[in-house]
Design a protein around this motif. Sequence first.
Motif, PDB file in Angstrom:
ATOM      1  N   GLN A  63     -15.796  10.138   8.897  1.00 36.48           N
ATOM      2  CA  GLN A  63     -16.637  11.218   8.374  1.00 36.48           C
ATOM      3  C   GLN A  63     -15.940  11.932   7.221  1.00 36.48           C
ATOM      4  OE1 GLN A  63     -19.994  12.294   9.482  1.00 36.48           O
ATOM      5  NE2 GLN A  63     -19.643  13.039   7.388  1.00 36.48           N
ATOM      6  N   ALA A  64     -14.631  12.166   7.372  1.00 38.17           N
ATOM      7  CA  ALA A  64     -13.880  12.827   6.304  1.00 38.17           C
ATOM      8  C   ALA A  64     -13.831  11.973   5.049  1.00 38.17           C
ATOM      9  CB  ALA A  64     -12.462  13.142   6.787  1.00 38.17           C
ATOM     10  N   MET A  65     -13.735  10.657   5.201  1.00 34.00           N
ATOM     11  CA  MET A  65     -13.741   9.775   4.025  1.00 34.00           C
ATOM     12  C   MET A  65     -15.096   9.779   3.339  1.00 34.00           C
ATOM     13  SD  MET A  65     -10.765   8.543   3.368  1.00 34.00           S
ATOM     14  CE  MET A  65     -11.351   7.427   2.094  1.00 34.00           C
ATOM     15  N   ILE A  66     -16.171   9.797   4.119  1.00 35.21           N
ATOM     16  CA  ILE A  66     -17.505   9.865   3.528  1.00 35.21           C
ATOM     17  C   ILE A  66     -17.684  11.198   2.806  1.00 35.21           C
ATOM     18  CG2 ILE A  66     -19.976   9.972   4.059  1.00 35.21           C
ATOM     19  CD1 ILE A  66     -19.435   7.957   6.329  1.00 35.21           C
ATOM     20  N   ASP A  67     -17.207  12.277   3.404  1.00 35.95           N
ATOM     21  CA  ASP A  67     -17.290  13.582   2.744  1.00 35.95           C
ATOM     22  C   ASP A  67     -16.543  13.571   1.412  1.00 35.95           C
ATOM     23  OD1 ASP A  67     -18.709  14.470   4.941  1.00 35.95           O
ATOM     24  OD2 ASP A  67     -16.993  15.476   5.881  1.00 35.95           O
ATOM     25  N   TRP A  68     -15.461  12.818   1.339  1.00 41.66           N
ATOM     26  CA  TRP A  68     -14.610  12.768   0.139  1.00 41.66           C
ATOM     27  C   TRP A  68     -15.138  11.773  -0.891  1.00 41.66           C
ATOM     28  CZ3 TRP A  68      -8.859  10.699   0.465  1.00 41.66           C
ATOM     29  CH2 TRP A  68      -8.242  10.824  -0.797  1.00 41.66           C
ATOM     30  N   TRP A  69     -15.398  10.536  -0.486  1.00 38.25           N
ATOM     31  CA  TRP A  69     -15.759   9.472  -1.420  1.00 38.25           C
ATOM     32  C   TRP A  69     -17.261   9.246  -1.531  1.00 38.25           C
ATOM     33  CZ3 TRP A  69     -11.943   4.703  -1.109  1.00 38.25           C
ATOM     34  CH2 TRP A  69     -10.638   5.142  -1.399  1.00 38.25           C
ATOM     35  N   GLY A  70     -18.036   9.783  -0.589  1.00 34.47           N
ATOM     36  CA  GLY A  70     -19.471   9.563  -0.618  1.00 34.47           C
ATOM     37  C   GLY A  70     -19.895   8.399   0.264  1.00 34.47           C
ATOM     38  N   LEU A  71     -21.141   7.975   0.117  1.00 31.87           N
ATOM     39  CA  LEU A  71     -21.723   6.941   0.979  1.00 31.87           C
ATOM     40  C   LEU A  71     -21.294   5.546   0.524  1.00 31.87           C
ATOM     41  CD1 LEU A  71     -25.337   8.353   1.484  1.00 31.87           C
ATOM     42  CD2 LEU A  71     -23.423   8.403   3.098  1.00 31.87           C
ATOM     43  N   VAL A  72     -19.994   5.346   0.469  1.00 36.18           N
ATOM     44  CA  VAL A  72     -19.461   4.056   0.027  1.00 36.18           C
ATOM     45  C   VAL A  72     -18.519   3.444   1.057  1.00 36.18           C
ATOM     46  CG1 VAL A  72     -19.665   4.756  -2.383  1.00 36.18           C
ATOM     47  CG2 VAL A  72     -17.473   5.084  -1.196  1.00 36.18           C
TER      48      VAL A  72
ATOM     49  N   TYR B 155      -7.105  12.594  -8.577  1.00 34.11           N
ATOM     50  CA  TYR B 155      -7.557  11.276  -9.017  1.00 34.11           C
ATOM     51  C   TYR B 155      -9.072  11.140  -8.910  1.00 34.11           C
ATOM     52  CZ  TYR B 155      -2.600  10.353  -8.575  1.00 34.11           C
ATOM     53  OH  TYR B 155      -1.232  10.424  -8.702  1.00 34.11           O
ATOM     54  N   ASP B 156      -9.640  10.466  -9.901  1.00 31.83           N
ATOM     55  CA  ASP B 156     -11.074  10.221  -9.957  1.00 31.83           C
ATOM     56  C   ASP B 156     -11.372   8.901  -9.242  1.00 31.83           C
ATOM     57  OD1 ASP B 156     -13.721   9.833 -10.537  1.00 31.83           O
ATOM     58  OD2 ASP B 156     -13.464   9.661 -12.715  1.00 31.83           O
ATOM     59  N   VAL B 157     -12.045   8.983  -8.110  1.00 31.03           N
ATOM     60  CA  VAL B 157     -12.385   7.778  -7.353  1.00 31.03           C
ATOM     61  C   VAL B 157     -13.895   7.526  -7.383  1.00 31.03           C
ATOM     62  CG1 VAL B 157     -10.373   7.956  -5.840  1.00 31.03           C
ATOM     63  CG2 VAL B 157     -12.505   9.104  -5.190  1.00 31.03           C
ATOM     64  N   SER B 158     -14.583   8.131  -8.335  1.00 26.71           N
ATOM     65  CA  SER B 158     -16.044   8.031  -8.382  1.00 26.71           C
ATOM     66  C   SER B 158     -16.527   6.628  -8.726  1.00 26.71           C
ATOM     67  CB  SER B 158     -16.603   9.032  -9.397  1.00 26.71           C
ATOM     68  OG  SER B 158     -16.124   8.753 -10.707  1.00 26.71           O
ATOM     69  N   SER B 159     -15.646   5.768  -9.220  1.00 24.50           N
ATOM     70  CA  SER B 159     -16.063   4.396  -9.544  1.00 24.50           C
ATOM     71  C   SER B 159     -16.291   3.557  -8.287  1.00 24.50           C
ATOM     72  CB  SER B 159     -15.003   3.713 -10.412  1.00 24.50           C
ATOM     73  OG  SER B 159     -13.755   3.669  -9.735  1.00 24.50           O
TER      74      SER B 159
ATOM     75  N   PHE C 253       0.819  -1.210   0.000  1.00 25.47           N
ATOM     76  CA  PHE C 253       0.000   0.000   0.000  1.00 25.47           C
ATOM     77  C   PHE C 253       0.852   1.259   0.000  1.00 25.47           C
ATOM     78  CE2 PHE C 253      -2.106   3.482   2.241  1.00 25.47           C
ATOM     79  CZ  PHE C 253      -3.269   3.598   1.501  1.00 25.47           C
ATOM     80  N   GLU C 254       0.538   2.152  -0.894  1.00 18.27           N
ATOM     81  CA  GLU C 254       1.009   3.532  -0.877  1.00 18.27           C
ATOM     82  C   GLU C 254      -0.208   4.406  -1.138  1.00 18.27           C
ATOM     83  OE1 GLU C 254       3.781   4.815  -0.073  1.00 18.27           O
ATOM     84  OE2 GLU C 254       5.048   3.025   0.039  1.00 18.27           O
ATOM     85  N   PRO C 255      -0.413   5.468  -0.367  1.00 22.66           N
ATOM     86  CA  PRO C 255      -1.683   6.206  -0.465  1.00 22.66           C
ATOM     87  C   PRO C 255      -1.971   6.771  -1.847  1.00 22.66           C
ATOM     88  CG  PRO C 255      -0.091   7.369   0.931  1.00 22.66           C
ATOM     89  CD  PRO C 255       0.455   6.008   0.691  1.00 22.66           C
ATOM     90  N   GLU C 256      -1.002   7.433  -2.460  1.00 22.48           N
ATOM     91  CA  GLU C 256      -1.277   8.000  -3.778  1.00 22.48           C
ATOM     92  C   GLU C 256      -1.434   6.901  -4.822  1.00 22.48           C
ATOM     93  OE1 GLU C 256       0.389  11.317  -7.005  1.00 22.48           O
ATOM     94  OE2 GLU C 256       1.443  11.028  -5.094  1.00 22.48           O
ATOM     95  N   ALA C 257      -0.642   5.838  -4.712  1.00 19.65           N
ATOM     96  CA  ALA C 257      -0.762   4.730  -5.663  1.00 19.65           C
ATOM     97  C   ALA C 257      -2.147   4.090  -5.584  1.00 19.65           C
ATOM     98  CB  ALA C 257       0.314   3.694  -5.397  1.00 19.65           C
ATOM     99  N   ALA C 258      -2.710   3.997  -4.381  1.00 18.78           N
ATOM    100  CA  ALA C 258      -4.047   3.428  -4.246  1.00 18.78           C
ATOM    101  C   ALA C 258      -5.067   4.272  -5.009  1.00 18.78           C
ATOM    102  CB  ALA C 258      -4.430   3.329  -2.773  1.00 18.78           C
ATOM    103  N   LEU C 259      -4.974   5.584  -4.868  1.00 17.20           N
ATOM    104  CA  LEU C 259      -5.881   6.468  -5.610  1.00 17.20           C
ATOM    105  C   LEU C 259      -5.685   6.324  -7.107  1.00 17.20           C
ATOM    106  CD1 LEU C 259      -5.537   9.701  -3.421  1.00 17.20           C
ATOM    107  CD2 LEU C 259      -7.323   7.952  -3.294  1.00 17.20           C
ATOM    108  N   ALA C 260      -4.432   6.250  -7.536  1.00 21.78           N
ATOM    109  CA  ALA C 260      -4.148   6.107  -8.964  1.00 21.78           C
ATOM    110  C   ALA C 260      -4.691   4.790  -9.504  1.00 21.78           C
ATOM    111  CB  ALA C 260      -2.643   6.201  -9.198  1.00 21.78           C
ATOM    112  N   ASN C 261      -4.600   3.721  -8.710  1.00 17.56           N
ATOM    113  CA  ASN C 261      -5.107   2.425  -9.161  1.00 17.56           C
ATOM    114  C   ASN C 261      -6.626   2.409  -9.257  1.00 17.56           C
ATOM    115  OD1 ASN C 261      -2.602   1.143  -9.443  1.00 17.56           O
ATOM    116  ND2 ASN C 261      -2.504   0.669  -7.266  1.00 17.56           N
ATOM    117  N   ILE C 262      -7.297   3.076  -8.332  1.00 18.88           N
ATOM    118  CA  ILE C 262      -8.755   3.175  -8.414  1.00 18.88           C
ATOM    119  C   ILE C 262      -9.155   3.841  -9.728  1.00 18.88           C
ATOM    120  CG2 ILE C 262     -10.800   4.263  -7.414  1.00 18.88           C
ATOM    121  CD1 ILE C 262      -9.448   3.909  -4.652  1.00 18.88           C
ATOM    122  N   GLU C 263      -8.460   4.927 -10.065  1.00 21.72           N
ATOM    123  CA  GLU C 263      -8.769   5.627 -11.311  1.00 21.72           C
ATOM    124  C   GLU C 263      -8.397   4.785 -12.534  1.00 21.72           C
ATOM    125  OE1 GLU C 263      -8.096  10.084 -12.364  1.00 21.72           O
ATOM    126  OE2 GLU C 263      -6.300   9.013 -13.040  1.00 21.72           O
TER     127      GLU C 263
END
Length: 510
Positions: free
Chosen positions: A288-297, A267-271, A229-239
């Motif tokens: 709460q901050a993650m829900i604010d960022w990614w939504g109800l997922v 990075y687009d994490v809407s998927s 795990f690397e935080p930015e790499a995780a976001l990049a992989n989601i996109e």
Amino acid sequence: MHPYRHAEATPDKPAIIVAETGQAISYAELNARSNQAAQLYRAQGLRPGDKLAFFLENTPDYFALVWGAQRSGLLFVCVSSKLTAPEIDYILADSGAKLLVAGASLAKVAEAITAEVTRYSHGGPIGGYEPVEPTLDAQPATPIVDECAGSAMLYSSGTTGRPKGVLRPPPEDPAVDHVVPLAVLANMFFGLGPDTVYLSTAPLYHAAPLGWTMCVHILGGTVVLMHHFEPEAALANIERYRCNAGQFVPTHFVRMLKLPDDVRSRYDVSSMKSAIHAAAPCPVPVKQAMIDWWGLVIDEYYAGTEGNGFTAIKASEWLQRPGSVGRAIGEATLHICDEEGNEVPPRTEGMVFFNPPRSFEYHNDPAKTAESRNKHGWSTLGDVGWVDEDGYLFLTDRKSFMIISGGVNIYPQEIENHLVTHPAVADVAVVGAPHDEMGEQVVAVIQPVPGVETGAALADELTAFCRQSLSGVKTPRRFDFVEELPRHATGKLYKRLIRDRYWGKESRIV
């Protein structure tokens, strides 16, 4: 369904994608290689009920080796890549494993293992080991004649003592494609299925990453496997791969949230439709901050390697009950009990017990097995919590980590959850240290954010920060700063190691 059925129906569909390279392994390839692994195990004399072990870092072949064991009726022991040779020797001896596959990246440790086992190396040479790849290549890619269902026999991560082998009852149905309860829950509660593209962020030797990725294969989805795990790499992989599900731990969330704003927004994490998290309770502000960022997922569950019970909660429910880890789902019932094993009323704190239809035992340790049961036969993982009137569970902490200062019981989790939200804090552990007058005092061990200056000024700032929300008895009396806290790769904190240093004990990660 078993992956072999997906190999028949959708042979070219990717079962695995290596996140860093894009390499794809189809269901047909996974099925063939797992058949070759099963053939190898039989050729080496392994029969249903025997044990074998894997000492590997994340690699797509992990799945072929594990599925080969599953369809051979074997118990597979997945060993942490962070352990030393003596620690691995203990697990191999305790489990009775007859065969070991070790990764070449771990050669230095693998060569020092002394256990009497058949040895294969993967990914390169290891002294005293036979390369597994050409041996597999020579095996038939057809099923063995006596296929039957095997399962994992995993060892606890040793956060509170020496690791325990968790031996769960064999499946009632011996067929390799028997119904797996976790896969049913994954589909019904979290929505995983054939369209799932699942980001796997953690080491496969751990129960949750291994169990969930195997469920994705049962359901016919695709696993996007990160080496680490690397935080930015995780976001990049989601996109990049349009991942719509994945497993995380609160530490992952904290590290992603503390990325610079321009990196997070890049990075687009809407998927993402179901970001499942567990392993440790998530601080309310972080979730709460993650829900604010990614939504109800941001979905959550509470369970253990022991598999004695399961609670879960969707993000929308959590917003109504912040801090809850959900209600019991599945076959096991949830109970909160006092020290005598009596069930207590709602909103009363006690030990968390489950009453499953089929229970576990700790391999070669009947005493530990007995300690995990109460007078009703219900089992516990050692956690403390309470339920509300609707049966939603709120965890307080592990009983073994409770601090008793001046006769007052203090649970570190609440303090840690508050401190980790401070912008200067990357990670935190709160422990009890000896105190002549109070018995124990509250100590906060802080891993600062890179570049933050530590010392008395920061300690004063953190003290004031605690007093904003915590009572005086919970405010740490001492702050110590370290470069890095000892965390398991899955996010669990080796708090025992930290606490023992204050009490003058020698302690190791096992």
